[in-house]
Design an enzyme around this catalytic site. Sequence first.
Site: not given
Length: 603
Positions: A413, A552, A554
Amino acid sequence: HSAEGAPNGQAKPSTRYIAVTGGVVSGLGKGITISSIARMLQASGFKVTSIKIDPYLNTDAGTMSPFEHGEVFVLDDGGETDLDLGNYERFLDIRLTKDHNITTGKVYQSVLSKERRGDYLGKTVQVVPHLTQEIQDWIERVAQQPVTQTNGTPGDVPDFCLIEVGGTVGDIESMVFLEALRQFQFRVGMDNFCLVHVSLVPVIGSVGEQKTKPTQHGVKELRSLGLSPDIIVCRAADRLLKSTQNKISVFCHVHPSHVLSVHDCANIYHVPLLLVEQGLHTILGQHFGMESSMRDPDLTAWSNMAQRVDEFSEKVSIALVGKYTGLQDSYLSVIKSLRHSAYACGRNLDLVWVEASDLELGSSDEKRSKAYELLRSVQGVVVPGGFGVRGVDGKILAAKFCREHRIPYLGICLGFQVMVIEFARNVLGVDKADSAEFDEACSQPFVVFMPEIDREHMGGTMRLGARETRLKDEPFGKSGSVPNCGIARAMYSFADRISERHRHRYEVNPSKIDAIQSQGLTFTGKDDTGTRMEVAELSRETHPFYLGVQYHPEFKSRPIRPSPPFHGLVLAATGQLDDFMEKQMAGACTKKKVKLSSDVRWQ
């Protein structure tokens, strides 16, 4: 299910409910406890779902500072939620929705909207019954929603719904939720409702005695509200002594076998195994009258994973360059993703924290020297997302250092955007390259505000949730000994399209793309329109691993299926990336994968 034993002759609901409360102090690990109970039930063959109740007045976590509440976990539908929903998704390998996070703000908003529409037919709208009724309706509605698996497989209506009540019993703000649960146990029937209370059993001083008084007081408070725990989960440094269990049993009105020890262990993946070891599945089977269908949990693969993690002796050192390093929960999903990836590479993670502002010229010489020394010492660097100008120059300097010193780098990001700005400044020679987020009047905006975003309102107005990215097709083959294909393409198993979650207001300036790519930083992933940049990377001839993603990744990492960008970073850091990419290319030549990359399982 038969109607036998149901109140008023009504059919039993298909879903059973397990509510989890916490006592003594916050941060005991209710999220891990509830996730572990749910994982155990999954292993017994049941479908499960989870709800998190957060008693704050915010509508959601989206506008809250990471220092206040830890990270904001983003869901597929764009919901900005508490980080515990991330624990649920990682442990259970499911996709939840924004409705699985209930806040005081959402409940009041819903009730007041109904009042304005006249739904209450002129009645005086009160906390009891209207607010408590709304909470119960919300829980029951969400509990009946089929839960989708991470790979996209549609699920069935859950057999169990687990409800975590945030905060601590006795907090003023959570009273209305506990009252709603008190009513709810009668609404669904006592044989369809189980209350689990998580408490702390501290050891004071040199005597080493396990103290039960905090647990006694917590349960006393709970019972004064009309709720009596069926099971007490005790957090302690060491395994609970038999005498301690018996004492808690006597003073808290639960059977001794229902006092469970969840003591400190080598890694959190042992917690479901601890619960099974103490017979929680049997206890729940008896409580819900499901002895015949509650089979022994099959946690063989899970146990093997937990055991392997304990046995890793080698470490991989990764630096996290951030601006919220004072609270590790601010980057919880990033840390989890790095750990998943390290485990997949046969390593334990040695996480090195670098405060981004320490790298900046305005920092003291001592702090700057130490920060750069840390960057030199690690095998890889990740620069995660963030908002605001503080620490941005430090992140840009970290990207520069990694590019020039060929240190594996992953930007997420904002970390993706700063690598573009750094490249523009130091490779393209555009000294004034910047982001409009930090300088609206900058003459060379390489990162700009997205035109469709609302400038007036903060909450829920970003580009949020799961979005599709199209990966650029790269040629196979080698340049010397280095595989000559895009890193992102290879890490995602040569999928044409991937789905990842987003949370941003700014994007790389489309008018600058040609200039950037002409100097070697290639955008290998774009959105459906081809105008919004999603992935950027340097050729592996230029750098061993220099990758940035706007999304993102994750949020979709799993213990046995790490996020591809994080996995790639750790592979590069441990010298395993070339072999991995060779295998990926060989596999792609024999079988074209067309499904979304999130389904790819790494072994």
